[in-house]
Motif scaffolding. Structure first.
Motif, PDB file in Angstrom:
ATOM      1  N   GLU A 235     -50.026 117.938  27.802  1.00 38.82           N
ATOM      2  CA  GLU A 235     -50.829 116.881  28.411  1.00 38.82           C
ATOM      3  C   GLU A 235     -52.311 117.182  28.189  1.00 38.82           C
ATOM      4  OE1 GLU A 235     -50.601 116.622  32.607  1.00 38.82           O
ATOM      5  OE2 GLU A 235     -50.866 114.461  32.633  1.00 38.82           O
ATOM      6  N   ASP A 239     -55.155 115.086  25.995  1.00 40.56           N
ATOM      7  CA  ASP A 239     -56.475 114.694  26.509  1.00 40.56           C
ATOM      8  C   ASP A 239     -57.579 115.214  25.611  1.00 40.56           C
ATOM      9  OD1 ASP A 239     -55.218 113.524  28.560  1.00 40.56           O
ATOM     10  OD2 ASP A 239     -55.684 115.080  30.047  1.00 40.56           O
ATOM     11  N   GLU A 240     -57.417 116.470  25.233  1.00 42.20           N
ATOM     12  CA  GLU A 240     -58.399 117.150  24.377  1.00 42.20           C
ATOM     13  C   GLU A 240     -58.557 116.382  23.065  1.00 42.20           C
ATOM     14  OE1 GLU A 240     -60.783 120.606  24.571  1.00 42.20           O
ATOM     15  OE2 GLU A 240     -59.402 119.691  25.993  1.00 42.20           O
ATOM     16  N   PHE A 242     -57.978 113.279  22.603  1.00 43.89           N
ATOM     17  CA  PHE A 242     -58.647 112.022  22.890  1.00 43.89           C
ATOM     18  C   PHE A 242     -60.148 112.249  22.997  1.00 43.89           C
ATOM     19  CE2 PHE A 242     -56.381 108.106  24.428  1.00 43.89           C
ATOM     20  CZ  PHE A 242     -57.265 107.280  23.778  1.00 43.89           C
ATOM     21  N   SER A 243     -60.529 113.306  23.715  1.00 47.63           N
ATOM     22  CA  SER A 243     -61.964 113.532  23.898  1.00 47.63           C
ATOM     23  C   SER A 243     -62.620 113.904  22.577  1.00 47.63           C
ATOM     24  CB  SER A 243     -62.216 114.604  24.951  1.00 47.63           C
ATOM     25  OG  SER A 243     -61.859 115.864  24.444  1.00 47.63           O
ATOM     26  N   SER A 250     -61.543 106.017  26.918  1.00 46.66           N
ATOM     27  CA  SER A 250     -60.419 106.818  27.395  1.00 46.66           C
ATOM     28  C   SER A 250     -60.467 106.924  28.924  1.00 46.66           C
ATOM     29  CB  SER A 250     -60.495 108.215  26.779  1.00 46.66           C
ATOM     30  OG  SER A 250     -59.685 109.092  27.494  1.00 46.66           O
ATOM     31  N   VAL A 252     -58.934 109.169  30.718  1.00 50.20           N
ATOM     32  CA  VAL A 252     -59.020 110.559  31.170  1.00 50.20           C
ATOM     33  C   VAL A 252     -60.395 111.135  30.823  1.00 50.20           C
ATOM     34  CG1 VAL A 252     -57.887 112.789  31.111  1.00 50.20           C
ATOM     35  CG2 VAL A 252     -56.591 110.725  30.575  1.00 50.20           C
ATOM     36  N   CYS A 254     -63.297 113.900  30.054  1.00 51.47           N
ATOM     37  CA  CYS A 254     -63.267 115.203  29.379  1.00 51.47           C
ATOM     38  C   CYS A 254     -63.293 116.311  30.430  1.00 51.47           C
ATOM     39  CB  CYS A 254     -64.494 115.317  28.469  1.00 51.47           C
ATOM     40  SG  CYS A 254     -64.520 116.837  27.546  1.00 51.47           S
ATOM     41  N   LYS A 255     -62.312 117.208  30.336  1.00 57.85           N
ATOM     42  CA  LYS A 255     -62.201 118.232  31.371  1.00 57.85           C
ATOM     43  C   LYS A 255     -63.212 119.351  31.147  1.00 57.85           C
ATOM     44  CE  LYS A 255     -57.468 117.278  32.532  1.00 57.85           C
ATOM     45  NZ  LYS A 255     -56.114 117.763  32.667  1.00 57.85           N
ATOM     46  N   LYS A 341     -51.931 112.320  19.437  1.00 52.85           N
ATOM     47  CA  LYS A 341     -52.125 112.230  20.885  1.00 52.85           C
ATOM     48  C   LYS A 341     -50.867 111.680  21.542  1.00 52.85           C
ATOM     49  CE  LYS A 341     -54.016 109.559  24.399  1.00 52.85           C
ATOM     50  NZ  LYS A 341     -54.237 110.400  25.540  1.00 52.85           N
ATOM     51  N   MET A 345     -48.490 113.508  24.234  1.00 53.53           N
ATOM     52  CA  MET A 345     -48.331 112.935  25.570  1.00 53.53           C
ATOM     53  C   MET A 345     -46.860 112.630  25.871  1.00 53.53           C
ATOM     54  SD  MET A 345     -50.927 112.988  27.268  1.00 53.53           S
ATOM     55  CE  MET A 345     -52.637 112.733  27.579  1.00 53.53           C
TER      56      MET A 345
END
Lengths: 515, 515
Positions: A235, A239-240, A242-243, A250, A252, A254-255, A341, A345
């Motif tokens: 997961e 996300d990574e 996507f960022s 997006s 989500v 960016c973490k 991605k 996912m």
């Protein structure tokens, strides 16, 4: 120490006692910090698993209980010095898990019984050889049995289940055979056996009935947790990706770095083999408890464990691909990137469903199967993208292409692993007699919640792969979809295509609805 | 059984005794086959590691020796029943490796001493509380100490080194504190301690002086073997790549399926963590032996082990690439394919050199460094091939391109792993004070033997990266090169470029010589 020496230079007249006091003080401080550190560690160990504290109390309890044989006079007169065997048994046999305690207790009991009988037999045999021959015959017998029994400990099956039993066998045989030449034997043997049984029974009863720690339950939880760890990684990886695509729309965010440590969580999976095997070994000895029957298919858990580790190996390689972000990506690369991605996912969702199913001891939900199909479909989609672009007539940067291709290839391998894990979990749920998930309605609701929203070019495709009859439930579903669609339109997307595939019907029709 | 029933139908008059005999016979046959199977397994276990047989004999020997305390009257009168503690100690303490035996003996000895002293102290304390208070105080003390000591077993460091000691501590304390309320204590404590010391000393002496099995040596060999297993895989993989290229001029013949099982050999590396850790733990206890000093850097072996497993993880992924053979490869693909082969082969050579260095306890030879540089150079070469062909203007099958690109990418990761392993082995050889490899001359000779012949386009480039002074040795070297060159010209290659890089000098000059 530095402060100390400065003080001494400033006050040269200061007495030596002052210096000693200072150094004592610094020693005391060091000791204090050491004690604080240990206290901190103790607290952490206790907080990590409070059952450890309970276990320590249980051992204390069992030991105090068997000490009664020494304190209470009538019991002492009955067993005499043999009472110490009860204490010895408790100390050596009491393990953290019920399975461990049972394994050691049963091993000890059986081995003592068999070796005791053999020892008495050996003694009788030795007596036939006269007083001079007796020590010689006994010596040879002890040597032979000890050597043979020690060698059997190298057999994998013996090592795995009866290692402790063999040790006790050698011990008891030697003691009985040897001490027989000196003292009245049967009385001692009886006393020892009964005290060992009392010690073993005390351990087993306390272990099973006072806050039991089941190795089987632990194994079950460990496997579910490991599957979930892989899901968490995939997961996060999705996300990574996507960022790194720089997709502003997006959902989500960016973490930050702290959250990225979740991507490291799978590393513990790679090293869980030893724990899994010892837990499965202990679980084999455990009586039925809760929803685990006596012969729960523990081996199946080990099989899943192997597959999970194999998958973790691929993830280790994938982890190296995170940093390779495309700089100026072509449309072709963007397509592959987005497929990656989706693969990541979907795999993550399958693994989450599987982990959820194991945790709750239900068959994997239909959603798991659908996500599995989706991920395979996405892998096929990737292949078809490759086919469409099989001849790259436009200029393509191979170096950048490589990174996405490698990511995709490893992800396809991961899909294969996940498929195997899925099959293995299915087998487990059949063998272990898991429940069916609650109802189809609920499934459909979760399906809605778990619907995939794929941005393909400037369209948003929302796929729901389930038969939709005109029920009240489905009207709710539809209104839910419309809400989702509204949200996405307000999010800046122009076109939304909703495909409803009736995969459960005979034919697979596609009814795209333009909203 | 089938034959039996047929016989009965043919001879209905036959007595039941015949049937019973037949079924007994079949049971006997089954038993016989079972016994044969066990005998076979026993033989295999013995042949796999003959030290196991020796170990079994050693245990028998130690046990027979301490039994003397029972047989010989004067000794028996001195120690009485306490002689059984010697037997108990031998059975429980004697482990396969010297480290294991030392660890348990020392743990047992120290724990008995400390717990015995504390137990006597506890007894004195309890006596102060009067006859009625005594059992109560002792009970509370036993409970508290047992609970606290059990909890300390959850501390990782305690668990790793002193787990057995803590068990014996609880045992001895309980026994001494409790039995104190009944019997004359100091005499018993003294007898027990001395018999335990005799038992422990017997084990240690036999373990160290009769065919010792050093855990440290085993760990050393295991790490060297694991590194070599990776090398074997990479070598096999390189050959496989060559055979899949359909290169008829390849020196290495295509291996058959039986030989291909060598490619599976790395799998055991993935699961060696637990073994390595327990060996390192035992090795920590071992006295200096052979070329291993008392504080040999065992932790460094574990570090190498972690890196080797990481590399094995990448190899696991690489293993999946073997079956993907290019059908109709373009020139570009062939180039990459050949680069992959070189990367794989060079890595394999580095690992072989490292494994050889560990085995012989020497610093890694210069050849290891050269092969390392070569593999990095090949990786760079691969990148430059990508750069040259950065814009694929000709038609390229992306799907087939992908498989070679993935192989190359994983191989580049493997090169990084191998580099880390190489650095780690260097560290080990420094920390452990390994010898320098024998002489430079010998190195140069091996260099010649290990020279890489890279086919680039229709040239053959032969690189020797070492200072070559005009010595007799180098004349031999040169004539060797000329011979090699001759061989390759006769093999059908037209051009041969020989580059001699003086990498050991200050500047890196290249002197290409056209032969």
């Amino acid at each position: 120490m530095e402060i100390n020496s400065i003080t001494c230079q400033e006050n040269p007249t200061r007495s030596c006692i002052g210096c000693v006091c200072d150094s004592l003080k610094s020693m005391f401080e060091k000791l204090k910090s050491k004690v604080m550190e240990i206290a901190k560690q103790t607290r952490k160990i206790g907080e990590d698993d409070p059952r450890r504290i309970v276990h320590a109390i249980k051992v204390g309890l069992a030991l105090t209980f068997v000490s009664l044989f020494y304190y209470v006079r009538p019991l002492y007169n009955g067993f005499g010095q043999a009472g110490m065997w009860a204490i010895l048994t408790v100390v050596v046999v009491f393990e953290f898990s019920v399975g461990g305690t049972l394994s050691k207790s049963i091993n000890r009991g059986c081995a003592t019984l068999i070796a005791g009988a053999l020892g008495v037999g050996a003694e009788c045999l030795a007596k036939l050889c006269g007083e001079k021959g007796q020590p010689f015959v006994l010596g040879v017998l002890v040597f032979l049995l000890a050597a043979i029994a020690t060698f059997t400990r190298f057999f994998p099956k013996v090592k795995q289940r009866y290692d402790y039993g063999v040790t006790i066998f050698i011990l008891t045989f030697s003691l009985v055979a040897v001490s027989g030449s000196q003292a009245a034997n049967l009385q001692i043997a009886y006393q020892r056996l009964s005290t060992i049984l009392i010690g073993g029974a005390t351990c087993m009863i306390i272990s099973i009935f006072v806050c039991p720690v089941w190795a089987g339950q632990d194994l079950h939880n460990l496997i579910a947790a490991n599957v979930e760890k892989l899901a968490t990684f995939l997961e996060g990886f999705g996300d990574e990706l996507f960022s790194s695509l720089g997709d502003e729309s997006s959902v989500v965010p960016c973490k930050d770095d702290k959250e990225k440590t979740y991507l490291q969580v799978y590393k513990s999976v790679l090293n869980s083999k030893a724990t899994e095997e010892s837990l499965a070994n202990f679980a084999w000895w455990e009586v039925g408890h809760g929803r685990f029957k006596f012969h729960h298919p523990w081996k199946q858990y080990l099989k899943i464990g192997v597959l999970v580790r194999e998958c973790a190996c691929h993830i280790e390689v994938l982890n190296g691909c995170i940093n390779s972000k495309p700089q100026a990506a072509s449309e072709f690369q963007l397509k592959i990137h987005s497929t990656c991605k989706n693969m990541s996912m979907e795999c993550s969702k399958v693994l989450k469903e599987l982990s959820f199913a194991i945790k709750n001891m239900t068959f994997p939900s239909a959603a798991a199967k659908i996500h599995m199909q989706n991920s395979i479909a996405t892998a096929d989609e990737f292949k078809s993208i490759l086919m469409e672009n099989s001849s790259l007539s436009t200029k393509t940067d191979v170096q950048e292409l490589m990174s996405v291709l490698v990511t995709a290839s490893v992800l396809i391998d991961i899909i294969k692993c996940v498929e195997k894990i899925s099959v293995s979990v299915d087998e487990l749920s059949q063998k272990a007699g898991f429940r069916q998930p609650k109802s189809l309605e609920k499934q459909q609701q979760t399906l809605l919640h778990r619907g995939i929203v794929k941005p393909v070019n400037d369209h948003v495709v929302l796929e729901i792969s389930e038969t939709l009859e005109e029920t009240v439930e489905n009207k709710k579903l539809r209104s839910g979809i419309v809400k989702l669609v509204d949200d996405h339109i307000s999010g800046g997307n122009d076109h939304i295509v909703i495909k409803i595939n009736e995969t459960l019907g005979d034919s697979e029709r596609s009814r795209p609805i333009e909203v």
